[in-house]
Design a protein around this motif. Structure first.
Motif, PDB file in Angstrom:
ATOM      1  N   UNK A  26       0.834  -1.176   0.099  1.00 31.14           N
ATOM      2  CA  UNK A  26      -0.173   0.040   0.005  1.00 31.14           C
ATOM      3  C   UNK A  26       0.779   1.114  -0.066  1.00 31.14           C
ATOM      4  N   UNK A  27       1.976   1.148   0.777  1.00 27.32           N
ATOM      5  CA  UNK A  27       2.614   2.498   1.024  1.00 27.32           C
ATOM      6  C   UNK A  27       3.816   2.545   0.279  1.00 27.32           C
ATOM      7  N   UNK A  28       4.377   1.471  -0.517  1.00 27.73           N
ATOM      8  CA  UNK A  28       5.404   1.399  -1.234  1.00 27.73           C
ATOM      9  C   UNK A  28       6.816   1.544  -0.431  1.00 27.73           C
ATOM     10  N   UNK A  29       6.628   1.243   0.967  1.00 29.45           N
ATOM     11  CA  UNK A  29       7.992   1.431   1.698  1.00 29.45           C
ATOM     12  C   UNK A  29       7.511   0.500   2.817  1.00 29.45           C
ATOM     13  N   UNK A  30       8.805   0.011   3.188  1.00 32.59           N
ATOM     14  CA  UNK A  30       8.448  -1.111   4.566  1.00 32.59           C
ATOM     15  C   UNK A  30       8.032  -0.290   5.813  1.00 32.59           C
ATOM     16  N   UNK A  31       6.781  -0.673   6.186  1.00 30.19           N
ATOM     17  CA  UNK A  31       6.398  -0.011   7.572  1.00 30.19           C
ATOM     18  C   UNK A  31       7.370  -0.072   8.758  1.00 30.19           C
ATOM     19  N   UNK A  32       8.159  -1.182   9.185  1.00 36.62           N
ATOM     20  CA  UNK A  32       9.066  -1.128   9.966  1.00 36.62           C
ATOM     21  C   UNK A  32      10.579  -1.400   9.661  1.00 36.62           C
ATOM     22  N   UNK A  33      11.165  -0.736   9.002  1.00 40.22           N
ATOM     23  CA  UNK A  33      12.345  -0.997   8.452  1.00 40.22           C
ATOM     24  C   UNK A  33      13.424  -0.632   9.848  1.00 40.22           C
ATOM     25  N   UNK A  34      14.424  -1.753   9.653  1.00 38.83           N
ATOM     26  CA  UNK A  34      15.302  -1.383  10.932  1.00 38.83           C
ATOM     27  C   UNK A  34      16.787  -1.754  10.578  1.00 38.83           C
ATOM     28  N   UNK A  35      17.513  -1.243  11.087  1.00 36.87           N
ATOM     29  CA  UNK A  35      19.090  -1.696  10.777  1.00 36.87           C
ATOM     30  C   UNK A  35      19.519  -2.556  11.941  1.00 36.87           C
ATOM     31  N   UNK A  36      18.972  -2.760  12.810  1.00 38.87           N
ATOM     32  CA  UNK A  36      19.308  -3.718  13.753  1.00 38.87           C
ATOM     33  C   UNK A  36      17.742  -4.107  14.609  1.00 38.87           C
ATOM     34  N   UNK A  37      17.788  -5.217  15.729  1.00 35.37           N
ATOM     35  CA  UNK A  37      16.540  -5.528  16.382  1.00 35.37           C
ATOM     36  C   UNK A  37      16.239  -4.453  17.111  1.00 35.37           C
ATOM     37  N   UNK A  38      17.192  -3.769  17.798  1.00 32.47           N
ATOM     38  CA  UNK A  38      16.624  -2.545  18.550  1.00 32.47           C
ATOM     39  C   UNK A  38      16.180  -1.438  17.913  1.00 32.47           C
ATOM     40  N   UNK A  39      16.514  -0.978  16.749  1.00 31.86           N
ATOM     41  CA  UNK A  39      16.004  -0.132  15.778  1.00 31.86           C
ATOM     42  C   UNK A  39      14.601  -0.615  15.380  1.00 31.86           C
ATOM     43  N   UNK A  40      14.424  -1.776  14.854  1.00 32.67           N
ATOM     44  CA  UNK A  40      13.204  -2.351  14.543  1.00 32.67           C
ATOM     45  C   UNK A  40      12.162  -2.309  15.412  1.00 32.67           C
ATOM     46  N   UNK A  41      12.479  -2.856  16.704  1.00 29.03           N
ATOM     47  CA  UNK A  41      11.521  -2.681  17.866  1.00 29.03           C
ATOM     48  C   UNK A  41      11.164  -1.091  18.132  1.00 29.03           C
ATOM     49  N   UNK A  42      12.098  -0.355  18.047  1.00 27.26           N
ATOM     50  CA  UNK A  42      11.787   0.959  18.224  1.00 27.26           C
ATOM     51  C   UNK A  42      10.863   1.644  17.246  1.00 27.26           C
ATOM     52  N   UNK A  43      10.860   1.149  16.109  1.00 22.60           N
ATOM     53  CA  UNK A  43      10.005   1.567  14.841  1.00 22.60           C
ATOM     54  C   UNK A  43       8.506   1.036  15.359  1.00 22.60           C
ATOM     55  N   UNK A  44       8.409  -0.344  15.865  1.00 27.50           N
ATOM     56  CA  UNK A  44       7.199  -0.944  15.973  1.00 27.50           C
ATOM     57  C   UNK A  44       6.609  -0.231  17.327  1.00 27.50           C
ATOM     58  N   UNK A  45       7.209  -0.011  18.122  1.00 26.61           N
ATOM     59  CA  UNK A  45       6.728   0.852  19.555  1.00 26.61           C
ATOM     60  C   UNK A  45       6.262   2.166  19.036  1.00 26.61           C
ATOM     61  N   UNK A  46       6.999   2.857  18.133  1.00 20.07           N
ATOM     62  CA  UNK A  46       6.579   4.296  17.820  1.00 20.07           C
ATOM     63  C   UNK A  46       5.191   4.194  16.946  1.00 20.07           C
ATOM     64  N   UNK A  47       4.974   3.180  16.376  1.00 20.90           N
ATOM     65  CA  UNK A  47       3.858   3.100  15.506  1.00 20.90           C
ATOM     66  C   UNK A  47       2.523   2.200  16.148  1.00 20.90           C
ATOM     67  N   UNK A  48       3.042   1.392  17.142  1.00 18.47           N
ATOM     68  CA  UNK A  48       1.829   0.319  17.601  1.00 18.47           C
ATOM     69  C   UNK A  48       1.867   0.470  19.197  1.00 18.47           C
ATOM     70  N   UNK A  49       2.941   1.146  19.878  1.00 12.50           N
ATOM     71  CA  UNK A  49       3.056   0.949  21.368  1.00 12.50           C
ATOM     72  C   UNK A  49       4.004  -0.070  21.825  1.00 12.50           C
ATOM     73  N   UNK A  50       3.971  -0.202  23.273  1.00 12.24           N
ATOM     74  CA  UNK A  50       5.070  -1.173  23.777  1.00 12.24           C
ATOM     75  C   UNK A  50       4.414  -2.638  23.918  1.00 12.24           C
ATOM     76  N   UNK A  51       5.120  -3.737  23.546  1.00 11.56           N
ATOM     77  CA  UNK A  51       4.385  -5.036  23.486  1.00 11.56           C
ATOM     78  C   UNK A  51       4.099  -5.454  25.032  1.00 11.56           C
ATOM     79  N   UNK A  52       3.192  -6.531  25.323  1.00 13.64           N
ATOM     80  CA  UNK A  52       2.896  -6.923  26.644  1.00 13.64           C
ATOM     81  C   UNK A  52       3.981  -7.376  27.444  1.00 13.64           C
TER      82      UNK A  52
END
Length: 237
Positions: free
Chosen positions: A32-58
């Motif tokens: 839909x976007x033409x871009x990845x929603x959660x691009x990350x250069x590391x696991x921490x960076x990818x988790x940070x992007x997930x948190x930014x968009x969706x919030x903190x995991x349980x």
């Protein structure tokens, strides 16, 4: 690194077929976007992007194998105390040695955490003795609703008001569909059987947030998760 890895995979928690529905959502969003929603250069960076968009995991996902590498306990005022931060490594080692109170069948139904926050890029770089990465912001907005609903309309100048309205209605349905697949709690994430009933897939009007039908696959996921915990930690409380 793969941009469709679910939170439970990134955190080293046991995982089930729910990871496939997360991957499906990532593919749909990228198409839909033409871009990845959660691009990350590391696991921490990818988790940070997930948190930014969706919030903190349980909590039960954070309090497993790798969670305290990427998250830190919160103070009541929203920050992280030095004592808590310095104790996180020891706490992680202890959690890997034996099961504790979070390893229970009831704990896996918890919602987004209010006990932890994701470590900043500076905190993570200091702890891992690495450089703070220079990150590129691919998307204009941070919240999922804004990312989907405020995306530029294709051929906007040629669309009639009716066509624009129809597009926004479709987007609202697509957003509702993605929310079901992007549940941070894998036991709330829709199964394929549930997702296929969504109005976005059936091309029918969405009149209210979709409530999926019951699926026994959810109980199978929970059972498999508990079995994997039992194998990892030896026993459950």
């Amino acid at each position: 690194m793969s941009v469709d890895r679910s939170p439970e995979v990134l955190l080293g928690a046991p995982y089930t077929g729910a990871i496939d529905m997360w991957s499906l959502a990532c593919v749909c969003a990228e198409m839909y976007l033409g871009l990845p929603l959660f691009p990350g250069i590391s696991q921490h960076n990818q988790l940070s992007r997930i948190v930014e968009v969706l919030g903190v995991p349980p909590d039960f996902l954070i309090e497993t194998k790798h969670g305290l590498k990427y998250f830190t306990p919160m103070q009541k005022d929203g920050g992280a105390s030095n004592a808590e931060a310095s104790a996180s490594s020891a706490a992680e080692q202890e959690m890997q040695k034996s099961s504790s109170s979070f390893l229970t069948s009831s704990s896996i139904t918890s919602n987004n955490s209010t006990k932890y926050r994701v470590k900043t890029a500076e905190e993570y770089a200091t702890e891992t003795n690495t450089e703070v990465p220079t990150l590129k912001k691919y998307l204009r907005y941070s919240e999922l609703e804004d990312i989907i609903m405020k995306c530029s309309l294709p051929n906007k100048a040629k669309l009639t008001p009716e066509q624009k309205n129809a597009e926004m209605i479709r987007r609202q349905s697509f957003l509702d569909f993605l929310r079901g697949l992007f549940k941070l709690n894998p036991f709330e994430r829709w199964t394929a059987k549930q997702a296929i009933e969504h109005p976005f897939i059936k091309n029918t009007p969405l009149t209210a947030p979709f409530v999926p039908p019951q699926d026994l696959k959810i109980q199978e996921r929970k059972l498999l998760y508990m079995v994997q915990l039992q194998q990892r930690y030896g026993h459950l409380e």
